[in-house]
Design a protein around this motif. Structure first.
Motif, mmCIF file in Angstrom:
data_model
loop_
_atom_site.group_PDB
_atom_site.id
_atom_site.type_symbol
_atom_site.label_atom_id
_atom_site.label_comp_id
_atom_site.label_asym_id
_atom_site.label_seq_id
_atom_site.Cartn_x
_atom_site.Cartn_y
_atom_site.Cartn_z
ATOM 1 N N THR A 29 17.601 4.253 9.080
ATOM 2 C CA THR A 29 16.824 4.031 8.233
ATOM 3 C C THR A 29 17.845 2.642 6.587
ATOM 4 O O THR A 29 18.320 2.677 6.554
ATOM 5 C CB THR A 29 16.517 5.505 7.742
ATOM 6 N N ARG A 40 14.221 -1.635 0.237
ATOM 7 C CA ARG A 40 14.132 -0.452 0.511
ATOM 8 C C ARG A 40 13.679 -0.010 1.578
ATOM 9 O O ARG A 40 14.244 -0.736 2.820
ATOM 10 C CB ARG A 40 12.649 -0.471 -0.055
ATOM 11 N N VAL A 41 14.074 1.293 1.823
ATOM 12 C CA VAL A 41 14.193 1.494 3.143
ATOM 13 C C VAL A 41 13.583 2.207 4.200
ATOM 14 O O VAL A 41 11.867 2.397 3.552
ATOM 15 C CB VAL A 41 15.617 3.366 2.874
ATOM 16 N N LEU A 42 13.506 1.863 5.399
ATOM 17 C CA LEU A 42 12.445 1.931 6.225
ATOM 18 C C LEU A 42 13.247 2.518 7.398
ATOM 19 O O LEU A 42 13.719 2.232 8.084
ATOM 20 C CB LEU A 42 12.111 0.425 6.315
ATOM 21 N N VAL A 43 12.446 3.482 8.025
ATOM 22 C CA VAL A 43 12.703 4.085 9.581
ATOM 23 C C VAL A 43 12.123 3.165 10.663
ATOM 24 O O VAL A 43 11.158 2.541 10.640
ATOM 25 C CB VAL A 43 11.884 5.148 9.560
ATOM 26 N N ARG A 45 11.345 2.002 14.054
ATOM 27 C CA ARG A 45 10.986 2.480 15.488
ATOM 28 C C ARG A 45 11.345 1.639 16.605
ATOM 29 O O ARG A 45 10.234 2.340 16.976
ATOM 30 C CB ARG A 45 9.578 2.341 14.783
ATOM 31 N N HIS A 57 7.075 0.829 10.575
ATOM 32 C CA HIS A 57 5.762 0.997 10.424
ATOM 33 C C HIS A 57 5.540 0.704 8.704
ATOM 34 O O HIS A 57 6.361 1.691 7.957
ATOM 35 C CB HIS A 57 5.191 2.608 10.789
ATOM 36 N N THR A 58 4.049 0.785 8.210
ATOM 37 C CA THR A 58 4.630 0.968 6.500
ATOM 38 C C THR A 58 2.300 0.833 6.194
ATOM 39 O O THR A 58 2.168 0.345 7.350
ATOM 40 C CB THR A 58 5.085 -1.005 6.020
ATOM 41 N N ASP A 59 2.146 0.930 5.391
ATOM 42 C CA ASP A 59 1.405 0.463 4.536
ATOM 43 C C ASP A 59 0.918 -0.438 4.405
ATOM 44 O O ASP A 59 1.716 -1.335 3.234
ATOM 45 C CB ASP A 59 1.412 1.352 3.059
ATOM 46 N N SER A 62 1.140 -2.315 0.695
ATOM 47 C CA SER A 62 2.444 -2.256 0.168
ATOM 48 C C SER A 62 2.720 -3.809 -0.622
ATOM 49 O O SER A 62 2.150 -4.460 0.823
ATOM 50 C CB SER A 62 3.218 -1.641 1.097
ATOM 51 N N PRO A 63 3.492 -3.549 -1.797
ATOM 52 C CA PRO A 63 3.965 -4.622 -2.713
ATOM 53 C C PRO A 63 4.785 -5.814 -1.242
ATOM 54 O O PRO A 63 4.872 -7.435 -1.330
ATOM 55 C CB PRO A 63 4.930 -4.408 -2.777
ATOM 56 N N LYS A 64 5.374 -5.313 -0.435
ATOM 57 C CA LYS A 64 6.179 -6.079 0.906
ATOM 58 C C LYS A 64 5.626 -6.438 1.136
ATOM 59 O O LYS A 64 5.702 -7.451 1.514
ATOM 60 C CB LYS A 64 7.180 -4.988 1.412
ATOM 61 N N PRO A 122 0.981 2.601 -2.295
ATOM 62 C CA PRO A 122 1.886 2.843 -2.699
ATOM 63 C C PRO A 122 2.462 1.625 -4.113
ATOM 64 O O PRO A 122 2.234 0.697 -4.152
ATOM 65 C CB PRO A 122 3.205 1.580 -1.916
HETATM 66 C C1 LIG Z 1 14.613 8.025 3.898
HETATM 67 C C2 LIG Z 1 13.374 6.814 3.833
HETATM 68 C C3 LIG Z 1 12.442 6.254 4.669
HETATM 69 C C4 LIG Z 1 11.249 5.568 4.846
HETATM 70 N N1 LIG Z 1 10.492 4.601 5.573
HETATM 71 C C5 LIG Z 1 10.053 4.162 5.425
HETATM 72 C C6 LIG Z 1 8.614 3.866 6.129
HETATM 73 O O1 LIG Z 1 9.073 3.727 7.875
HETATM 74 N N2 LIG Z 1 7.728 2.460 6.015
HETATM 75 C C7 LIG Z 1 7.627 2.882 4.798
HETATM 76 O O2 LIG Z 1 6.860 1.806 4.612
HETATM 77 N N3 LIG Z 1 8.309 3.400 3.577
HETATM 78 C C8 LIG Z 1 8.923 4.178 3.764
HETATM 79 N N4 LIG Z 1 9.556 4.264 2.853
HETATM 80 C C9 LIG Z 1 9.537 3.807 1.242
HETATM 81 C C10 LIG Z 1 9.797 2.334 1.296
HETATM 82 O O3 LIG Z 1 11.643 2.802 0.591
HETATM 83 C C11 LIG Z 1 9.548 1.903 0.458
HETATM 84 O O4 LIG Z 1 9.929 3.056 -1.395
HETATM 85 C C12 LIG Z 1 7.843 2.172 0.199
HETATM 86 O O5 LIG Z 1 7.490 1.873 1.353
HETATM 87 C C13 LIG Z 1 7.344 0.829 -0.797
HETATM 88 O O6 LIG Z 1 8.252 -0.035 -0.599
HETATM 89 P P1 LIG Z 1 7.565 -1.823 -1.383
HETATM 90 O O7 LIG Z 1 6.798 -1.508 -2.871
HETATM 91 O O8 LIG Z 1 8.880 -2.525 -0.815
HETATM 92 O O9 LIG Z 1 6.146 -2.067 -1.046
HETATM 93 C C14 LIG Z 1 11.385 5.290 2.507
HETATM 94 C C15 LIG Z 1 11.790 5.908 1.807
HETATM 95 C C16 LIG Z 1 12.623 6.771 2.001
HETATM 96 C C17 LIG Z 1 13.686 7.149 0.978
#
Ligand SMILES: Cc1cc2nc3c(=O)[nH]c(=O)nc-3n(C[C@H](O)[C@H](O)[C@H](O)COP(=O)(O)O)c2cc1C
Length: 189
Positions: A29, A40-43, A45, A57-59, A62-64, A122
């Motif tokens: 992560t 931000r934290v992401l998994v 993959r 993977h993401t939405d 999403s803002p990112k 998001p």
């Molecule tokens: C442990 C953990 C894992 C996460 N994994 C993902 C992920 O794989 N993909 C994702 O889009 N957001 C993930 N998130 C949420 C993001 O940290 C973030 O809040 C969300 O993607 C919105 O980000 P943005 O506003 O910067 O686009 C995770 C959050 C946590 C706490």
């Protein structure tokens, strides 16, 4: 003890592969930083060791995703507290929505993981705490038919890594090196 730049590169690659493959890895992560000074934290993959490409993977809403479209420069930070190794990756991000890779990543995800994409985008404001999911999907595992219409909300985020700043914290003297695919140099910690 790591004594050569090749060994540094191998160590970083091994940690990233393990981070992608094992949910128990400290590097599973990492933190993704975008050029708009957000993090931000992401998994993690996937990591392709040939092309030095990370997969997340993401939405797609999403803002990112907008931040990367505006400026593709990204940083990724991963830290293994037990090994005391920090990896600071610098590279460029790219979002894929309608590619074969995005299709296969979508279909290989569990129904439960894909459930997130049924909800609101998001970052929307709400009057109180909420999941953003429609009421019918709360606590439910949706079916393939229910998930099909929200496929467009899913995207793959690929980060092409240009360089890795590797840092090992040690009582015997910290070590730091900057490695690229075709070279590198030692740095003072
Ligand atoms: C442990 C953990 C894992 C996460 N994994 C993902 C992920 O794989 N993909 C994702 O889009 N957001 C993930 N998130 C949420 C993001 O940290 C973030 O809040 C969300 O993607 C919105 O980000 P943005 O506003 O910067 O686009 C995770 C959050 C946590 C706490």
């Amino acid at each position: 003890m790591i004594e050569t730049l090749d060994a540094v590169r191998d160590d970083a690659i091994r940690r990233l592969k393990e981070g992608a493959e094992s949910r128990y890895s400290a590097m599973h992560t990492p933190v993704l930083a975008t050029a708009d000074a957000d993090v931000r934290v992401l998994v993690l993959r996937g990591f392709d060791a040939d092309s030095w490409t990370l997969r997340f993977h993401t939405d797609s809403r999403s803002p990112k995703v907008d931040a990367i479209a505006a400026d593709p420069r990204v940083g990724v930070l991963a830290y293994d507290a037990e090994a005391k190794v920090q990896l600071r990756l610098r590279g460029t991000g790219r979002v894929e929505r309608d590619t074969e890779l995005a299709d296969s990543a979508w279909s290989e995800s569990t129904e439960f993981a894909r459930r997130c994409y049924l909800g609101a985008a998001p970052g929307e404001t709400r009057d109180g705490p909420n999941s953003g999911l429609p009421n019918w999907a709360e606590g439910e595992q949706p079916t393939e038919e229910q998930l099909a219409p929200v496929r467009a909300n899913f995207a793959v985020l690929l980060v092409k890594v240009e360089e890795i700043d590797w840092y090992w914290l040690s009582n015997d003297g910290h070590r730091r090196a900057l490695v690229r695919r075709d070279g590198g140099r030692w740095l003072t910690p």
